[in-house]
Structures are given as structure tokens and as C-alpha cells.
Write an enzyme that holds these catalytic residues in place. Structure first.
Site, PDB file in Angstrom:
ATOM      1  N   ASP A  12       4.059  -4.185  -0.022  1.00  0.00           N
ATOM      2  CA  ASP A  12       5.192  -4.710  -0.786  1.00  0.00           C
ATOM      3  C   ASP A  12       4.873  -6.151  -1.175  1.00  0.00           C
ATOM      4  OD1 ASP A  12       5.634  -6.153   1.586  1.00  0.00           O
ATOM      5  OD2 ASP A  12       6.827  -4.491   2.389  1.00  0.00           O
ATOM      6  N   HIS A  30      -0.630   2.804  -0.040  1.00  0.00           N
ATOM      7  CA  HIS A  30       0.762   2.349  -0.172  1.00  0.00           C
ATOM      8  C   HIS A  30       0.740   0.888  -0.602  1.00  0.00           C
ATOM      9  CE1 HIS A  30       5.080   2.229   1.040  1.00  0.00           C
ATOM     10  NE2 HIS A  30       4.805   0.966   1.302  1.00  0.00           N
ATOM     11  N   ASP A  69      -3.712  11.323   3.425  1.00  0.00           N
ATOM     12  CA  ASP A  69      -3.880  10.377   2.333  1.00  0.00           C
ATOM     13  C   ASP A  69      -2.701  10.486   1.375  1.00  0.00           C
ATOM     14  OD1 ASP A  69      -4.752   8.603   0.460  1.00  0.00           O
ATOM     15  OD2 ASP A  69      -6.502   9.763  -0.177  1.00  0.00           O
ATOM     16  N   GLU A  90      -0.830   2.093   4.335  1.00  0.00           N
ATOM     17  CA  GLU A  90      -0.540   0.698   3.964  1.00  0.00           C
ATOM     18  C   GLU A  90      -1.553  -0.252   4.611  1.00  0.00           C
ATOM     19  OE1 GLU A  90       3.327  -0.940   4.971  1.00  0.00           O
ATOM     20  OE2 GLU A  90       3.101  -2.476   3.422  1.00  0.00           O
TER      21      GLU A  90
END
Ligand SMILES: *[C@@H]1O[C@H](CO)[C@@H](O)[C@H](O)[C@H]1NC(C)=O
Ligand SMILES: *[C@@H]1O[C@H](CO)[C@@H](O)[C@H](O)[C@H]1NC(C)=O
Ligand SMILES: *[C@@H]1O[C@H](CO)[C@@H](O)[C@H](O)[C@H]1NC(C)=O
Ligand SMILES: *[C@@H]1O[C@H](CO)[C@@H](O)[C@H](O)[C@H]1NC(C)=O
Ligand SMILES: *[C@@H]1O[C@H](CO)[C@@H](O)[C@H](O)[C@H]1NC(C)=O
Length: 566
Positions: free
Chosen positions: A133, A463, A510, A518
Site C-alpha cells: 500500500d 500484492h 501466487d 506482499e
């Protein structure tokens, strides 16, 4: 302590024994025949000779059983992985990027961080995103930078040989430049508050757009007195970086100044709140040791000594040996042991240094498979975080500590260390370290490299907001969800990213969920540190750089002659 004295009499300092109160029962678990009593016997010549033979035999046995135990990766593999692993940091840069950031799909982002009416920190552009993020967490970022700095101080020559020295220094400076913006680093005396984080979990995980396209306001989290652990960790980051940049005097001094302010802030936060120092105890130790090395100011060593001797009862608990962004004790233990091995400062530091030396010896024993202290997967991955997601970063940190301890022992002409009644050679430490790093690089039941861009197979659904959305594809907060949910491969390859890793049974999916794919700043820092420790030649440890700020401990010894100049 009587036993310690006897050990010294027979000059067994070469194989420091854990003192009795430090002995854990598990150390005796898998020993063939406890020979605990032998060392206690009176030191007559016969006993000495006997012990010598027994230990020599025991070491031979250990050495033999380990010689062919482990096959290493192809030569150069660690170097390759190191080049790749460092690139991840370029991908995580926030703010206005340097001219040649070398990541084609990244651009300037979040340059408005901190800029709002009445802001006490109006320019928070810069730093690094922690994971997939767009949160900038000072706590994690500072641990990552400290790890990188530590690895540069120890293995400066290796980075240089690999042509990565200026790259890694640039990575560290990108972090420390940002830290200096997150508190009043020019304060004459004390500070009132500091920034702890930019961006909130809620928003940052809810929205899924490229950081370059973020148009919502990002919350700046400020802490006033509730974050002594953060302040001490950031002090560690600035102090360690000041050693990395010791040749740039002005910058180095600025970092030291900042580190001192933060450490004082950490201490006063604890005093002011009347809380126990317990939850920040390890950061205070860790930050204090780094400040001592950076400044040579003995009052930091005194503080560390006081803290260490106050030793809260749980300091050497079940978790000891787990070294992570959230627990620094093992790192502090190893750093202090470094001082005992190389400088032997003697009284009054000796008591506390010996204690830490004993503790780190036991930590190293705990990593060895024969003691079953930590679980392992069938594929051999050590489980240092109770089977929770993200096991790889813990394993990488342990791999770094073990390889480094092995190098410390060898550089101080010590060939092994003991675990209860058994003595092990230093190659056992390297074997452990390699086993974990090799697992990460592809020697695992899934036959997959967990470092993107390294090896034949690696995760393709990382991610990561930026990597999962095509460049120039501007999405809204929710508009980007389709990229997160997509089963297609990421359009951008986030080279060098070490992903979270498999579950407790070596199984990896995956898919774009944080648990498996992540990456994190702290994970990559540990990986890079472990890789540089294992790469290149042994004996490339820099014994002295760490102590460059420490004044000579024995002022009577004449200084070395000045370098000859024509
Ligand atoms: C990008 O690569 C070039 C050429 O290798 C190098 O000189 C430069 O320092 C790199 N930039 C960064 C930010 O690492
Ligand atoms: C914010 O800091 C960066 C350096 O990190 C600088 O380049 C930029 O000009 C600053 N922005 C403002 C508005 O002062
Ligand atoms: C090891 O695994 C067993 C069985 O899964 C579990 O009960 C135990 O708590 C684990 N131990 C540690 C230290 O994680
Ligand atoms: C990994 O490779 C080994 C040997 O090459 C093979 O036996 C095994 O089935 C492979 N595992 C997976 C998950 O592909
Ligand atoms: C991820 O980890 C959390 C916490 O351990 C767990 O609750 C969740 O089920 C996991 N998700 C997946 C997809 O494995």
C-alpha cells in the site's frame, strides 16, 4: 560466577560458555552425553589434558557431521540476488524521484504529504512506502535503514567490490533525509512531538490506485509522548547512518545531532508518562548501543549497562532470538558482543558485555535444528513467528545475525562456540544462514524463488498497488479494485521484492493477497543484509569501521603512526 573464573584460568575464553543461570533446559535436550560436571573439576594438569581431548574430539565429530551436510548455491548466486534485492528500494521511493531512479513504471508521488493548513510538518515529501500500500511508517522504515547501515558498516568492502556501495548509500540517505523532516532535527534541546506515520491503514488498504495518482488527503500521525520505542528506533537509524556517512562530516554530525535529540525524547517520554520502560526496553538498548558507537560518548554505554542490568524478567523469554522490526534484543546483544570480542574493554563494562555474549551464544544455539527450539517446516524454513504469515523476513534476519556472528568469531580468532556441553565450529552458523537464504531463493518444496526477478520462477501477482496497475492508467480509489482482484499477472515486475512467503507447511499461493505476496521494506533490508554477509569471500568483515567514533579505550597505548605522505 566461580565457573567463569575457572574457564578463564584454563584460557577457555576461546569457547565462551553460557553461564549457569543462562543455561536453558533445551540446550541439554539433544546432547549425546551431558558433560556438565567436567569443567567444574579442579584444574590439575590431567583434567586439563582430558578436557582438551574431549573437546577436540567433540569438535571433530561436529565438524565431520556438518561437512557434507549442506551444498551451497552456485558461486555468484548471492551476488546476483543482492543486485536484484536492492532494486526493490528504488520501487518503494515516495516523493519527487531522483533523475535516474531506474524504475520505468514509477513516478513522483505524494509530494503533498504534510501540506495542509496549520501543519506542523509541512513538507513530508520523500521516504519509502512500507509494503504494497502507500503507508510511510517511520518505525518500519527506520528499522530497515538501520539494517542496511549495519550491513554497510560491516561489509563495506564487499559492497564496493560488487559496485553497489553508492547505490546502497543512496538508499539509506533517501531514508535518513526523510527522517530529518519528521521531527525538529535542529532543536537546541528537546522536542515536543514527532511524525510517526503518513497515511492510515483504513484508507490505504481500501483504495487501490497507483501512489502517483493518489488524490485524497493523507493523514499525518503525530506522537507526543507515547512512542519512546519509535524515537529510540529512529535514533538507531540516524546513529548507524552517521557511521556510514562518517566521511561526510557535516551530514554525519547532523545525523548524530538528530539521534541524540530523539534518544532524549524517548527517555523523557518514559519518565514523563511514569510507565515502565518495558515495551521500549529493547529499542532503548539498541538505540543506546548505536549512539555509543556513533559518538563514543561513554554515557550511552552507561545507560545501556544500567538498562541491561535492570533486565526485565521476560527479556530472555520464549521470543528471544526472534529479531525483527518489532524486537531488537538479539541485535543489541550481537552489537555489544562485537565490542567484547574486538575491544575487550574489561571493567566496568565487562559484566554486562559477558552477559550479552552469553545470551547471543544461546540465541545462535537456538537456531540450530538439533535443539528443536524453533519449529521448522518440512522444507527447512525456521518458524520464528509462530506460523503466522510473513515468515521469510524473520528467517532472513536470523540468517544475517548468524553469518555475522560467525564472522565475528573468526575475526577474533575464535573457531567455535558452545551450546551446553557441545562445541560447534563457526561453519555451522554459515550453514544455517545459507539454508534459510537458499530456501528464500528457490530451494524449497514449491521450487519457487520468493525474490521477484531472481531465478526461473518467482511470484507474478505481487500484492502491490503500483506494480499491479499499468503505468499511465489513472484509477480512482475503488476503480482500481479490479486490478487487485484480477487473476492476471502484474503488468509491472517489481524487481527484487521479497514477498511475504509460504504458510507453515511450505505452501505458497501466487495470488494477490497480502499473506503470501506482499513485500516489505523491513523484509528486503534483512534479505540484503544476509546476502551481503554470505556473498564474496569470508574474512571481508570490516572490524574497525564500527568503532570509528569510539575513542581509544587504552589511552596509554601510543596512537598508530601518521600515514606517510610524500
Ligand atoms: C540508476 O542507474 C544508474 C546506472 O547504473 C546509476 O548511475 C544510478 O545511480 C541509478 N540510480 C539510482 C537512484 O539508484
Ligand atoms: C520538500 O522537500 C524536498 C526535499 O526533500 C524539496 O525538494 C522540496 O522542494 C520541498 N518542498 C517544499 C514545498 O519546500
Ligand atoms: C511448534 O509446532 C507445534 C505443533 O504445530 C505447536 O504446538 C508449537 O506451539 C510450535 N512451537 C513453536 C515454538 O512455535
Ligand atoms: C520441485 O522439484 C522437485 C525435484 O525437481 C520435484 O520432485 C517436485 O515435485 C517439485 N515440486 C513442485 C511443487 O513443483
Ligand atoms: C491471512 O492471515 C490472517 C491472520 O493470520 C488470517 O486471518 C487470514 O485468514 C489469512 N488469509 C489468507 C488468505 O490466508
Amino acid at each position: 560466577m566461580r565457573r567463569e573464573v575457572e574457564l578463564q584460568e584454563v584460557d577457555w575464553t576461546a569457547f565462551p560458555k553460557p553461564s549457569e543461570e543462562m543455561q536453558s533446559s533445551w540446550l541439554l535436550q539433544h546432547s549425546p552425553k551431558p558433560k556438565k560436571k567436567t569443567v567444574r573439576k579442579r584444574t590439575c594438569a590431567w583434567t586439563l589434558a582430558f578436557i582438551g581431548v574431549v573437546i577436540a574430539f567433540s569438535m571433530t565429530v561436529r565438524a565431520l557431521t556438518h561437512r557434507h551436510h549442506y551444498q551451497q548455491q552456485a558461486p555468484g548466486a548471492y551476488n546476483m540476488a543482492l543486485h536484484t534485492g536492492l532494486k526493490f528500494f528504488n520501487s518503494q521511493r515516495s516523493g519527487r524521484l531522483p533523475d535516474q531512479n531506474n524504475i520505468t513504471w514509477r513516478g513522483d508521488s505524494c509530494i503533498q504529504d504534510g501540506k495542509y493548513p496549520g501543519s506542523s510538518h509541512p513538507n513530508l515529501s520523500g521516504g519509502y512506502y512500507d509494503g504494497g500500500d502507500a503507508i510511510k511508517s517511520n518505525f518500519k522504515m527506520s528499522f530497515a535503514m538501520t539494517m542496511l547501515s549495519w550491513s554497510v558498516i560491516e561489509y563495506h568492502a564487499k559492497y564496493q567490490q560488487l559496485g553497489e556501495l553508492s547505490h546502497v548509500e543512496g538508499i539509506i540517505k533517501w531514508g535518513t533525509d526523510y527522517f530529518l523532516k519528521t521531527f525538529d532535527s535542529s532543536a537546541a534541546d528537546s522536542i515536543h512531538d514527532m511524525v510517526s506515520q503518513v497515511g492510515s491503514e483504513g484508507t490505504e488498504r481500501y483504495c487501490w490506485m497507483r501512489p502517483e495518482d493518489i488524490d485524497y488527503e493523507r493523514k499525518v500521525h503525530i506522537c507526543i509522548s507515547e512512542c519512546p520505542n519509535l524515537a529510540a528506533e529512529m535514533a538507531a537509524a540516524l546513529a548507524s547512518a552517521s557511521i556510514v556517512f562518517s566521511e561526510n562530516d557535516a551530514y554525519s554530525q547532523k545525523l548524530i545531532q538528530g539521534a541524540k535529540i530523539l534518544y532524549r525524547f524517548a527517555e523523557s517520554s518514559i519518565k514523563g508518562s511514569g510507565r515502565s520502560a518495558r515495551s521500549s526496553w529493547d529499542e532503548l538498548l539498541w538505540g543506546g548501543v548505536w549512539l555509543y558507537y556513533a559518538t563514543g560518548d561513554a554515557t550511552y554505554l552507561d545507560r545501556v549497562t544500567t538498562l541491561a542490568l535492570a533486565d526485565p524478567s521476560d527479556s530472555f523469554s520464549r521470543d528471544s532470538g526472534v529479531f525483527s522490526w518489532n524486537t531488537k534484543l538479539a541485535g543489541a546483544q550481537l552489537l555489544l558482543t562485537r565490542m567484547r570480542l574486538f575491544l575487550s574493554p574489561g571493567y566496568p563494562a565487562e559484566e554486562v558485555l559477558r552477559k550479552f555474549h552469553n545470551q547471543i551464544s544461546i540465541v545462535m544455539c537456538s537456531y540450530l535444528p538439533s535443539f528443536n527450539k524453533f519449529n521448522r517446516t518440512k522444507g527447512g524454513l525456521i518458524q520464528l513467528n509462530n506460523g503466522d504469515p510473513q515468515p521469510l523476513q524473520y528467517a532472513a534476519n536470523a540468517a544475517f545475525l548468524a553469518a555475522l556472528y560467525g564472522d565475528y568469531l573468526e575475526a577474533s580468532d575464535t573457531r567455535g562456540w558452545s551450546c551446553g556441553p557441545n562445541v560447534y565450529f563457526t561453519n555451522v552458523l554459515r550453514d544455517f544462514s545459507r539454508s534459510q537464504v537458499d530456501y528464500i531463493l528457490g530451494k524449497n518444496p514449491e521450487n519457487i524463488s520468493y525474490v521477484v526477478g531472481y531465478g526461473e520462477r518467482y511470484p507474478k501477482h505481487v500484492h502491490h498497488r503500483g506494480a499491479s496497475i499499468p503505468k499511465n492508467r489513472k484509477e480512482s480509489c475503488k476503480g482500481g479494485w479490479k486490478w487487485r482482484e484480477s487473476s492476471k499477472e502484474n503488468p509491472n515486475v517489481i524487481e527484487g521484492a521479497m514477498v511475504a512467503g509460504p504458510d507453515g507447511h511450505d505452501v505458497f499461493h501466487d495470488v494477490r493477497t497480502a499473506n503470501y505476496t506482499e513485500p516489505t521494506l523491513t523484509g528486503n533490508a534483512g534479505l540484503v543484509a544476509a546476502l551481503v554477509a554470505l556473498s564474496g569471500e569470508k574474512h571481508m568483515l570490516d572490524k574497525n569501521r564500527m568503532f570509528s567514533g569510539v575513542p581509544p579505550l587504552f589511552p596509554d597505548v601510543p596512537p598508530p603512526p601518521a600515514p606517510w605522505t610524500p
